[in-house]
Scaffold this active site. Structure first.
Site, PDB file in Angstrom:
ATOM      1  N   GLU A  89      13.042   3.875  40.927  1.00  0.00           N
ATOM      2  CA  GLU A  89      14.504   2.754  41.788  1.00  0.00           C
ATOM      3  C   GLU A  89      14.589   3.058  43.174  1.00  0.00           C
ATOM      4  O   GLU A  89      14.804   2.097  43.583  1.00  0.00           O
ATOM      5  CB  GLU A  89      15.306   3.051  40.818  1.00  0.00           C
ATOM      6  CG  GLU A  89      15.357   2.755  39.586  1.00  0.00           C
ATOM      7  CD  GLU A  89      15.500   1.339  38.965  1.00  0.00           C
ATOM      8  OE1 GLU A  89      15.511   0.473  39.537  1.00  0.00           O
ATOM      9  OE2 GLU A  89      14.697   0.907  37.923  1.00  0.00           O
ATOM     10  N   SER A 350      58.002  26.450  -1.602  1.00  0.00           N
ATOM     11  CA  SER A 350      58.487  27.803  -1.132  1.00  0.00           C
ATOM     12  C   SER A 350      58.290  28.147  -0.246  1.00  0.00           C
ATOM     13  O   SER A 350      58.226  29.758   0.301  1.00  0.00           O
ATOM     14  CB  SER A 350      57.908  28.442  -2.698  1.00  0.00           C
ATOM     15  OG  SER A 350      58.744  27.931  -4.003  1.00  0.00           O
TER      16      SER A 350
END
Length: 773
Positions: A89, A350
């Site tokens: 590029e 509990s």
């Protein structure tokens, strides 16, 4: 030499003339002015990526525009990727100011000569501008791109611009960025890509429509190999590397984005908005393993009409959450699969009892061998029962916690007061308890409050961390906090010892003495109505929290912590930390052992012949003397007892008798348990005793009763030496009975005074209100 120096000086003066200086500097100043006036806002909206502790991807989300735009980090840009993308590029990327003047000139001449746009000469920087601000392809647009490109170069480094480019390049459809394409087409991160795969991804953005990965792979391979041969000519890579890349098959197709730990992923995405990468502490293999175990386990429970479960695994040494399973199947909408069971509020059953007893240990109220009565008790209208609806008489605190008995827990909480326990829960950051605190009472210890699995599991990590409570770390970057002291190390050690016992009812069926049982301390819980089953377990290394139930809130008769939640807990522990090498908990500094009376758990008196060893906290645990027996003056045949005011001149003997609470006497009488009764008091004695009056257990003082064709029960508990009690309504004698006999009456409407007197003259009154239609 002087002549040459003079010429240089003249040239410098010539350029520093005001007109030429301003001609040179004005464009630069104008650019800076425009840069301030028209700033380039670079704020692409990225997808959210949730990663595991090793960097692998757990979960990926679309961004706000429904695009896959995953954020590529600088360290993910490998040298091979950098070389490949620049060669294709922009070979001069690191040398130009955002645009390449030579390439621009060449493109302008070529376009002018051909009469059409055949070359754009766009640099990577200019492509970034175009991707951020798309425009029509005109010369004006090109000029704006040039200006924006220079702005980018001014404010960002070259590496950052390259990073932006790799994050924005299109791959067709809604896929943008190198990382998105790498993950969705190759199933791997960019740093793991081969040269052939990198080359493939570099050629797609120029032709995303014609080069569709997964559909036109044969054509893509041809184009890829063309570029690989160009790289070979440019001597970018070794020939053998190029040859291997050319021969590499293309295995690219559209894959599903990773979706591990969905509940945690959605949670963190909401908590950390606009954060492209969220790094968790999750271990991916462990997460996948626990997810599968939870799904398989719940599938086996379907026949019982139990449809969901949640599991969280915490490393006690780092406080990192290594596995987070919010439900059995996130994709099951019928059973609420998307509900996060780790943060859902449920009744704790509990499971808060260990904290209660730990606080009581620290307050010096009890020790493990302290005796407490597990007998029917009325706490101002609150009459709790045990899970099995049985009572055990006198038991130790150790037995009460190991067997999760309810009445002893409520008794301890009553003495401690609910506000103290609420204070500890607030300190532990129980959010729902904070909201409910004004309405909570004794029932909270049996599940009468709201908690989450996350809160409970964090609480239990404090027992494994010597009493310190730390925040849970969901991020791999977060270090273990200093922590806050919740309970003492000594109290934590005592709780650990009790919860490690396996001779207890909450051991799952068929697990006793099997190799499946890991060495852990654990506590179970079952909520009222059997809607929630809990099991929280821990050792030195891990704490695992398990919840099983239905998100619909429907109770199931078979649902309980022992047989439903604990097997999954054991399975998870055996998977994550079987045969842990870290050892067990060591005694804390101020833990000591002492002899206590086996009957009371107190320091032995002279009459305590049966003594056992018990743990105590030095300087904290109570040193009261045992009083399970008391001296009573009787005649020689032990038929009559005397007080100090009625001792006969004919003589008496001094004998030891059980010093039992009225509630235990009533329990023994009801269950025909033999015990030694104190002889009746001297009938000729006229003394009225001031202490030891009966306790009225029914009705409740201050209560209102609506009676329609019903009778009211009168019941009491009396001392060991009481043979008869007398019942009065509004000071009128109703009946004489023994203390263990309940009496049924129909009181008048309105405010009613009910009195009970024993045969010692001791009296107690309660007031109620009887209503009628």
């Amino acid at each position: 030499m002087k002549e040459g120096g003079q010429k240089s000086s003249n040239v410098l003066k010539k350029w520093l003339r005001p007109s030429r200086f301003w001609l040179f500097i004005t464009p630069f100043l104008l650019f800076l002015l425009l840069d301030v006036a028209i700033p380039f806002k670079v704020s692409p909206r990225y997808s959210t990526l949730i990663t595991a502790s090793d960097g692998t991807i757990l979960h990926a989300f679309l961004n706000d525009d429904d695009k896959w735009r995953l954020y590529t980090e600088l360290e993910e840009i490998t040298p091979v990727l950098r070389q490949t993308i620049l060669q294709k590029e922009d070979r001069y990327f690191y040398y130009h100011p955002g645009f390449n003047p030579f390439a621009l000139g060449r493109a302008f001449l070529k376009n002018t000569m051909t009469g059409r746009r055949s070359s754009g000469a766009s640099t990577i920087t200019m492509q970034v501008v175009r991707l951020l601000e798309p425009r029509q392809r005109t010369y004006l647009s090109k000029a704006i791109e040039l200006f924006r490109a220079m702005q980018l170069e001014l404010h960002y480094s070259k590496d950052e611009i390259l990073q932006l480019y790799l994050n924005l390049i299109p791959y067709g459809g809604n896929i943008e960025g190198m990382k998105s394409a790498s993950l969705l087409y190759f199933g791997k991160l960019p740093q793991l890509l081969s040269l052939a795969e990198i080359t493939t991804l570099t050629i797609i953005p120029n032709r995303p429509s014609s080069l569709r990965l997964g559909r036109k792979n044969v054509f893509i391979v041809q184009e890829r190999n063309k570029w690989l041969r160009r790289f070979e000519k440019a001597a970018l890579f070794d020939k053998q590397v190029i040859a291997d890349a050319i021969n590499e098959p293309l295995n690219a197709y559209r894959r599903e984005a990773p979706k591990l730990a969905p509940h945690l992923a959605f949670r963190l995405r909401k908590e950390h908005k606009n954060t492209p990468i969220i790094r968790t502490a999750i271990l991916p293999t462990r997460q996948a393993q626990v997810e599968q175990m939870t799904r398989n386990y719940v599938n086996r429970l379907q026949s019982m009409d139990i449809h969901n479960a949640a599991v969280i695994v915490v490393n006690n040494e780092t406080m990192r959450v290594e596995a987070y399973v919010g439900s059995a199947d996130f994709n099951n909408p019928y059973d609420g699969g998307q509900v996060d069971g780790i943060r859902a509020v449920h009744s704790p059953g509990s499971t808060l009892k260990p904290l209660l007893y730990a606080i009581a240990f620290d307050k010096g109220m009890i020790t493990p061998k302290s005796a407490i009565n597990d007998v029917p008790t009325n706490f101002g209208g609150f009459e709790p029962e045990n899970f099995d609806r049985r009572f055990n008489g006198k038991v130790t605190i150790e037995f009460a916690l190991a067997n999760s008995l309810n009445i002893p827990a409520v008794k301890v909480l009553k003495e401690l007061t609910p506000s103290v326990l609420i204070g500890y829960l607030k300190k532990s950051d129980f959010q729902t308890v904070k909201k409910q605190s004004k309405d909570l009472g004794l029932s909270m210890i049996l599940g009468g409050c709201g908690v989450t699995l996350e809160e409970l599991t964090r609480l239990f990590t404090s027992f494994a961390n010597g009493g310190k409570i730390h925040g849970l770390n969901y991020s791999a970057d977060t270090k273990k906090s200093k922590g806050e002291v919740l309970i003492s190390p000594e109290s934590a050690y005592l709780i650990n010892g009790i919860l490690t016992q396996i001779t207890r009812p909450d051991l799952p069926n068929n697990f006793d003495n099997t190799y499946h049982l890991p060495r852990i301390a654990w506590k179970t819980g079952t909520s009222y109505g059997k809607k929630d089953a809990w099991s929280i377990g821990y050792n030195r290394r891990y704490t695992v929290g398990v919840w099983v139930g239905n998100f619909s809130g429907v109770g199931v008769p078979e649902l309980n912590g022992a047989n439903i939640a604990t097997p999954l807990l054991f399975d998870v522990f055996n998977a994550v930390d079987y045969n842990s090498p870290t050892g067990w908990f060591k005694p804390a500094a101020d833990i000591t052992r002492r002899k206590v009376c086996a009957e009371s758990g107190d320091v032995p008196s002279d009459f305590c012949t049966h003594q056992i060893l018990d743990y105590a906290i030095m300087g904290i645990s109570s040193t009261r003397k045992c009083q399970h027996l008391k001296w009573v003056l009787t005649d020689k045949n032990a038929e009559i007892s005397y007080c100090t005011q009625c001792i006969p001149d004919s003589g008496y003997v001094r004998k030891l008798y059980p010093n039992m609470a009225p509630e235990l006497i009533a329990y023994n009488e009801l269950n025909h348990i033999p015990f030694q009764r104190i002889p009746p008091h001297n009938p000729k004695c006229t003394r009225v005793f001031e202490v030891g009056a009966p306790v009225i257990t029914s009705p409740n003082d201050g209560s209102e009763y609506f009676l329609e064709n019903q009778e009211l029960q009168l019941a009491c508990q009396a001392s060991n030496d009481v043979r008869e009690v007398y019942w009065y309504i509004n000071d009128k004698l109703i009946q004489k009975t023994n203390p263990q006999t309940a009496l049924f009456v129909k009181p008048p409407v309105g405010k009613v005074k009910i009195s009970c007197s024993d045969d010692k003259g001791r009296n107690v009154d309660v007031f109620i209100k009887v209503l009628s239609r």
